[in-house]
Each structure stands twice: as C-alpha cells, then as structure tokens.
Write a protein that holds these residues in place. Structure first.
Motif, mmCIF file in Angstrom:
data_model
loop_
_atom_site.group_PDB
_atom_site.id
_atom_site.type_symbol
_atom_site.label_atom_id
_atom_site.label_comp_id
_atom_site.label_asym_id
_atom_site.label_seq_id
_atom_site.Cartn_x
_atom_site.Cartn_y
_atom_site.Cartn_z
ATOM 1 N N ALA B 21 89.834 23.692 -25.529
ATOM 2 C CA ALA B 21 89.106 22.610 -26.177
ATOM 3 C C ALA B 21 87.949 22.122 -25.316
ATOM 4 O O ALA B 21 86.822 21.966 -25.790
ATOM 5 C CB ALA B 21 90.061 21.454 -26.472
ATOM 6 N N VAL B 22 88.226 21.897 -24.050
ATOM 7 C CA VAL B 22 87.184 21.403 -23.152
ATOM 8 C C VAL B 22 86.056 22.415 -23.064
ATOM 9 O O VAL B 22 84.893 22.087 -23.204
ATOM 10 C CB VAL B 22 87.747 21.160 -21.735
ATOM 11 N N SER B 23 86.441 23.637 -22.867
ATOM 12 C CA SER B 23 85.458 24.687 -22.716
ATOM 13 C C SER B 23 84.560 24.838 -23.935
ATOM 14 O O SER B 23 83.338 24.925 -23.819
ATOM 15 C CB SER B 23 86.186 25.992 -22.443
ATOM 16 N N SER B 24 85.156 24.818 -25.109
ATOM 17 C CA SER B 24 84.319 25.015 -26.284
ATOM 18 C C SER B 24 83.521 23.771 -26.649
ATOM 19 O O SER B 24 82.418 23.871 -27.168
ATOM 20 C CB SER B 24 85.159 25.498 -27.474
ATOM 21 N N THR B 57 89.794 20.404 -15.541
ATOM 22 C CA THR B 57 89.221 21.593 -16.160
ATOM 23 C C THR B 57 87.761 21.765 -15.767
ATOM 24 O O THR B 57 87.307 22.859 -15.447
ATOM 25 C CB THR B 57 89.334 21.486 -17.689
ATOM 26 N N LEU B 58 87.053 20.671 -15.781
ATOM 27 C CA LEU B 58 85.643 20.711 -15.418
ATOM 28 C C LEU B 58 85.471 21.193 -13.982
ATOM 29 O O LEU B 58 84.614 22.028 -13.681
ATOM 30 C CB LEU B 58 85.062 19.302 -15.570
ATOM 31 N N ALA B 59 86.306 20.696 -13.110
ATOM 32 C CA ALA B 59 86.209 21.092 -11.707
ATOM 33 C C ALA B 59 86.501 22.578 -11.576
ATOM 34 O O ALA B 59 85.855 23.293 -10.809
ATOM 35 C CB ALA B 59 87.206 20.283 -10.879
ATOM 36 N N SER B 60 87.478 23.014 -12.348
ATOM 37 C CA SER B 60 87.838 24.417 -12.315
ATOM 38 C C SER B 60 86.702 25.297 -12.835
ATOM 39 O O SER B 60 86.356 26.307 -12.229
ATOM 40 C CB SER B 60 89.099 24.599 -13.164
ATOM 41 N N LEU B 61 86.120 24.902 -13.939
ATOM 42 C CA LEU B 61 85.014 25.667 -14.510
ATOM 43 C C LEU B 61 83.826 25.689 -13.554
ATOM 44 O O LEU B 61 83.127 26.689 -13.430
ATOM 45 C CB LEU B 61 84.572 25.059 -15.848
ATOM 46 N N ALA B 62 83.632 24.573 -12.888
ATOM 47 C CA ALA B 62 82.506 24.486 -11.952
ATOM 48 C C ALA B 62 82.723 25.426 -10.775
ATOM 49 O O ALA B 62 81.800 26.083 -10.309
ATOM 50 C CB ALA B 62 82.346 23.056 -11.465
ATOM 51 N N SER B 63 83.974 25.493 -10.330
ATOM 52 C CA SER B 63 84.244 26.336 -9.165
ATOM 53 C C SER B 63 84.103 27.819 -9.475
ATOM 54 O O SER B 63 83.875 28.628 -8.595
ATOM 55 C CB SER B 63 85.632 26.039 -8.612
ATOM 56 N N GLU B 76 77.093 9.434 -11.315
ATOM 57 C CA GLU B 76 78.023 10.091 -12.230
ATOM 58 C C GLU B 76 77.684 11.581 -12.300
ATOM 59 O O GLU B 76 76.530 11.970 -12.275
ATOM 60 C CB GLU B 76 77.903 9.461 -13.623
ATOM 61 N N SER B 77 78.712 12.399 -12.385
ATOM 62 C CA SER B 77 78.476 13.834 -12.472
ATOM 63 C C SER B 77 78.383 14.261 -13.916
ATOM 64 O O SER B 77 79.132 13.782 -14.753
ATOM 65 C CB SER B 77 79.617 14.607 -11.814
ATOM 66 N N VAL B 78 77.469 15.160 -14.201
ATOM 67 C CA VAL B 78 77.358 15.674 -15.557
ATOM 68 C C VAL B 78 77.484 17.188 -15.500
ATOM 69 O O VAL B 78 77.075 17.813 -14.528
ATOM 70 C CB VAL B 78 76.033 15.268 -16.225
ATOM 71 N N TYR B 79 78.075 17.748 -16.551
ATOM 72 C CA TYR B 79 78.367 19.168 -16.591
ATOM 73 C C TYR B 79 77.710 19.853 -17.779
ATOM 74 O O TYR B 79 77.483 19.241 -18.809
ATOM 75 C CB TYR B 79 79.876 19.375 -16.692
ATOM 76 N N ARG B 80 77.464 21.121 -17.618
ATOM 77 C CA ARG B 80 76.865 21.880 -18.710
ATOM 78 C C ARG B 80 77.128 23.367 -18.568
ATOM 79 O O ARG B 80 77.059 23.904 -17.480
ATOM 80 C CB ARG B 80 75.366 21.621 -18.715
ATOM 81 N N ARG B 81 77.419 23.997 -19.667
ATOM 82 C CA ARG B 81 77.625 25.441 -19.676
ATOM 83 C C ARG B 81 76.286 26.037 -19.314
ATOM 84 O O ARG B 81 75.245 25.614 -19.838
ATOM 85 C CB ARG B 81 78.010 25.885 -21.087
#
Lengths: 137, 137
Positions: B21-24, B57-63, B76-81
DNA sequence: TCTGAACATGAGAATCAGTATCAACTAGCG
DNA sequence: CGCTAGTTGATACTGATTCTCATGTTCAGA
C-alpha cells in the motif's frame, strides 16, 4: 496569523546583553553549533540566556546573513558565524570539521539549469561531505 | 543497547499489505510526500496502516534507493519514487513541483574540491529552489 | 535625567516529526 | 498445517523548536 503577541517588531533591532552574548559565543566557537550547544556554552560561562532567546537571536542573525545555518541529517539545525560571501560547505562526516568552498561553476550551472526549466528567483544549497585527511589516518 | 524487540531482521523482506500500500500510494502520488501526507492518503483510500509502519517502510525504501528523501527547510522529510540514477532536484518554493536535473559539471567540481582538501569517500547533495513558471503567472 | 511605548526576555506549555516499546499478528518455508 | 522470524500498530516517549504572555529593557525624545 498567530498575531497573539511576539508582536510585529516595526523594524528596530535593540542591543541587549543576551544578543551580545549569543553573538560572541558563536564567534568564539568557530565551528558549527546547535542552539542547545550554544545555550549550554553560555550557561557554562555564567551567561543566563533563555533557550527561546537563543533561538530567536540565531534566527535573527541568520536572516541578516551573519550566520550560516545548516540542517543536519538528523533534522537539527546548526549555526556558525560565517563569511557573508556566498559559499558552500565541505563537512567531515567523522569529526564535523568544515571548510568553506566556493564554486563559480556550480553557481552558473544551478542558475542556468533553473532558467532552462522556467524557474525564477533561484537559490541553491550544496553540501559536500566526506572523511577528512585527519580522520583517515 | 535497545535490543529489546524490534528484533534484528536477519535479512528477509516480506511482502505485506501495508508495504504494498505504501509503495503504490507513493507511486501514484508522483511528487514529494511527507510520511504524514502518505499516511493520510492511505487512510483516505481506506487503507489502515500505522504511522510507524509508514515511517519504517519509507526508511526501508529509501535505503534500497527506491525512493528519494529530501529534508525540507522546516526539517520535515519528504519522499518520492524516483529514478535511481544520481541526480539533483529543482524545487518550486511555491507549489512544491519538482524536476530532476543532472549535472556532470557539479559532480566533477564537488569531487575535485573535496580531494583538494584531502577528503575522501565524498558524497554531496544539491538543491536548487525557485519559483516555477506556473506560479509566476 | 526622566518617560513611556515599542521591543525583548524567559519559564514553561505546546507542537510536531520521528522513534521506541512490546504484545499480537502473519508471511512463507517445510 | 505448524512453526517462527519478520511485521505491525496503538501509544508512550524524545528532542528540537515555537508559542504564550507577564515582566523586564532599551532608547528616542522631552
């Protein structure tokens, strides 16, 4: 919003014991310090300055360009008295030592790239980290 | 030292409803999202995922390099595929729109500058901000 | 030097992002 | 199916930074 108090200074910047203390402690330190570091340092010197005031003063100094602000990876901000000319930092991930570097090339590249994409009022930040010679030994 | 629980995964990465879910959701979003934004987005879709899991999950995807992490000015940290190739960002301070830019010049400059100061294992981050064409109108 | 109003201060509460806790849950191998 | 290591989530916690607001100061002007 939040007009509450903290009032809107109409533009006068007064000299107070606290501001002087923060400013000179930062100058003496030389390197990057967090607000808390600075607060502790002041306390150690017997200068009693509220943490809120340290933050306010730091923010004020930063806005006038008298100090540099760096947002560390852990989210904490660190401050340092700095040459006012535009420059970047080379930071040692091991000991925290910093060197200022300038790069006309980068400045030009950043500006050009931004304009190519139709951006205006461009600003940029560049941070280079590595392990310095001393820590490599 | 905090061995408590949260155990030390021995290296297996399981597929769970939450991770998918997070990933998609991140993929659909397109732009940069904070962990909270993502959490809200998931909630809106009826996907119940704990905020702690979103962070994990975000931390994992980032790593693994599947997502890019940006530390905004407010901390604040922001994430993006993101494409995994090394690149930098051009961010609109007004609407948050981002463009990826590459700069062989900068890469070279950063490395050279670092070496000139005796630094090794060099890394760098470059952020360019401005007001994009759309927001200028 | 005296005044007063604009500014500044500080103690502590409030915010807020992110992390730790840990019992309950589940993916996936055999 | 059964087992177990990997996962989850409600919630407490941490640590930085900001807000509140009553009280203290600065400094221009009288």
């Amino acid at each position: 919003m939040t007009d509450g108090h903290e009032s809107a200074p109409t533009g006068v910047r007064r000299t107070t014991r606290q501001r002087t203390a923060v400013s000179s402690a930062l100058a003496e330190a030389g390197g990057f310090l967090s607000a808390r570091d600075l607060h502790d340092r002041l306390a150690a010197q017997g200068e009693r300055v509220g943490i809120a005031t340290v933050y306010r003063t730091l923010a004020s100094l930063a806005s006038t360009g008298e100090v540099d602000v760096l947002l560390r990876d852990d989210g904490e901000s660190v401050y340092r008295r700095c040459s006012s000319a535009h420059h970047h930092h080379l930071v040692c991930r091991e000991c925290g030592r910093t060197e200022e570097v300038t790069g006309p090339t980068v400045e030009a590249w950043a500006t050009a790239e931004a304009e190519r994409h139709g951006f205006r009022d461009v600003r940029h930040t560049v941070e280079i980290t590595g392990i310095c010679a001393t820590c490599t030994l």
